[in-house]
Design a protein around this motif. Sequence first.
Motif, short mmCIF file in Angstrom:
data_model
loop_
_atom_site.label_atom_id
_atom_site.label_comp_id
_atom_site.label_asym_id
_atom_site.label_seq_id
_atom_site.Cartn_x
_atom_site.Cartn_y
_atom_site.Cartn_z
N MET A 20 0.82 -1.23 0.00
CA MET A 20 0.00 0.00 0.00
C MET A 20 0.85 1.28 0.00
O MET A 20 0.31 2.37 0.18
CB MET A 20 -0.93 0.04 1.23
CG MET A 20 -1.87 -1.13 1.33
SD MET A 20 -3.05 -1.17 -0.02
CE MET A 20 -3.16 -2.94 -0.25
N VAL A 21 2.16 1.15 -0.19
CA VAL A 21 3.03 2.32 -0.30
C VAL A 21 3.85 2.19 -1.58
O VAL A 21 4.16 1.08 -2.02
CB VAL A 21 3.96 2.48 0.92
CG1 VAL A 21 3.16 2.83 2.17
CG2 VAL A 21 4.80 1.25 1.17
N GLY A 22 4.19 3.33 -2.17
CA GLY A 22 4.90 3.30 -3.44
C GLY A 22 6.39 3.51 -3.33
O GLY A 22 7.17 2.76 -3.90
N ARG A 35 5.24 8.00 -0.32
CA ARG A 35 4.31 8.57 -1.30
C ARG A 35 3.84 7.43 -2.20
O ARG A 35 4.63 6.55 -2.55
CB ARG A 35 5.03 9.65 -2.13
CG ARG A 35 4.09 10.47 -2.99
CD ARG A 35 4.83 11.61 -3.67
NE ARG A 35 5.22 12.61 -2.69
CZ ARG A 35 6.28 13.40 -2.83
NH1 ARG A 35 7.08 13.30 -3.87
NH2 ARG A 35 6.57 14.30 -1.91
N THR A 36 2.58 7.47 -2.55
CA THR A 36 2.04 6.46 -3.45
C THR A 36 0.88 7.03 -4.25
O THR A 36 0.21 7.97 -3.81
CB THR A 36 1.58 5.20 -2.66
OG1 THR A 36 1.36 4.14 -3.57
CG2 THR A 36 0.33 5.45 -1.86
N THR A 37 0.67 6.44 -5.39
CA THR A 37 -0.52 6.75 -6.18
C THR A 37 -1.51 5.62 -5.97
O THR A 37 -1.15 4.45 -6.09
CB THR A 37 -0.16 6.88 -7.68
OG1 THR A 37 0.81 7.93 -7.83
CG2 THR A 37 -1.40 7.20 -8.51
N VAL A 38 -2.73 5.97 -5.61
CA VAL A 38 -3.76 4.96 -5.34
C VAL A 38 -4.13 4.29 -6.67
O VAL A 38 -4.68 4.93 -7.56
CB VAL A 38 -5.00 5.58 -4.67
CG1 VAL A 38 -6.07 4.52 -4.45
CG2 VAL A 38 -4.62 6.26 -3.36
N GLU A 101 -2.45 10.87 -5.89
CA GLU A 101 -1.22 10.62 -5.14
C GLU A 101 -1.43 11.06 -3.69
O GLU A 101 -2.00 12.12 -3.44
CB GLU A 101 -0.06 11.40 -5.76
CG GLU A 101 1.27 11.06 -5.10
CD GLU A 101 2.44 11.69 -5.81
OE1 GLU A 101 3.20 10.95 -6.44
OE2 GLU A 101 2.57 12.94 -5.72
N ILE A 102 -0.98 10.21 -2.76
CA ILE A 102 -1.05 10.55 -1.34
C ILE A 102 0.34 10.47 -0.73
O ILE A 102 1.19 9.71 -1.21
CB ILE A 102 -2.05 9.66 -0.56
CG1 ILE A 102 -1.68 8.18 -0.66
CG2 ILE A 102 -3.48 9.91 -1.03
CD1 ILE A 102 -2.53 7.25 0.21
N GLU A 103 0.55 11.27 0.30
CA GLU A 103 1.81 11.28 1.02
C GLU A 103 1.51 11.00 2.48
O GLU A 103 0.65 11.66 3.07
CB GLU A 103 2.48 12.64 0.85
CG GLU A 103 3.85 12.72 1.46
CD GLU A 103 4.54 14.02 1.12
OE1 GLU A 103 4.88 14.24 -0.07
OE2 GLU A 103 4.71 14.84 2.05
N THR A 104 2.21 10.03 3.04
CA THR A 104 1.97 9.62 4.43
C THR A 104 3.22 9.87 5.25
O THR A 104 4.30 9.41 4.89
CB THR A 104 1.58 8.12 4.47
OG1 THR A 104 0.46 7.93 3.61
CG2 THR A 104 1.25 7.67 5.88
N LYS A 123 -1.78 13.02 3.49
CA LYS A 123 -2.16 14.22 2.75
C LYS A 123 -2.28 13.90 1.28
O LYS A 123 -1.62 12.98 0.78
CB LYS A 123 -1.12 15.33 2.93
CG LYS A 123 -0.98 15.81 4.35
CD LYS A 123 0.07 16.89 4.45
CE LYS A 123 0.21 17.37 5.88
NZ LYS A 123 1.21 18.42 6.01
N SER A 124 -3.09 14.68 0.59
CA SER A 124 -3.18 14.55 -0.86
C SER A 124 -2.06 15.37 -1.50
O SER A 124 -1.35 16.10 -0.80
CB SER A 124 -4.54 15.05 -1.35
OG SER A 124 -4.66 16.43 -1.08
N GLY A 125 -1.93 15.26 -2.80
CA GLY A 125 -0.90 15.99 -3.53
C GLY A 125 -0.98 17.49 -3.36
O GLY A 125 0.02 18.19 -3.47
N ASP A 126 -2.15 18.01 -3.07
CA ASP A 126 -2.30 19.46 -2.88
C ASP A 126 -2.20 19.85 -1.40
O ASP A 126 -2.63 20.93 -1.01
CB ASP A 126 -3.60 19.96 -3.51
CG ASP A 126 -4.84 19.27 -2.95
OD1 ASP A 126 -4.71 18.45 -2.03
OD2 ASP A 126 -5.94 19.55 -3.45
N ASN A 127 -1.62 18.94 -0.58
CA ASN A 127 -1.40 19.18 0.85
C ASN A 127 -2.67 19.21 1.70
O ASN A 127 -2.65 19.67 2.82
CB ASN A 127 -0.58 20.45 1.09
CG ASN A 127 0.80 20.12 1.60
OD1 ASN A 127 1.15 18.97 1.81
ND2 ASN A 127 1.60 21.15 1.80
#
Length: 147
Positions: A20-22, A35-38, A101-104, A123-127
């Motif tokens: 579940m992570v990229g 960071r990963t793209t769902v 894209e999400i950042e954890t 967070k999403s790509g737009d923070n």
Amino acid sequence: MNLEEIDIHTLLPQQEPFVMVGRLIHFDMEKTVTRTTVNPDNIFVENGLFTTSGIIENIAQTCAARIGYVNKYILRKGIQLGFIGAIRNLRLHRLPAAGQEIETAIVTVEEVFGMTLVTASVKSGDNDIIAECEMKIAVSEVDSQSV
């Protein structure tokens, strides 16, 4: 070392289709960020949205990436299995869409007797904050290769 060049699979006990992570984009002993793209085909995507269970697993695997990095690159030992011990104060603001894209980020609060307590934010790509929680991870002394 460029963290983004590390194959995330070498840090995790999980394998496809349960990754579940990229990629790992930041590591220090206090903070780790992935960071990963769902992926629309992800097993935790329903009706085009990444479910709460997927977000929780994404946070747990960010913890696993931290533990894997420490084991592989600092301690020079095998990847350990970890288990979610507890989740507290989960605040889900929204579900991210497939393709987003999400950042954890996790911040280590305490490590004691094989338990790690972290605070986490997704967070999403737009923070935009998607989710926040505290998570306890129990780390097994058993190397994942011997299971």
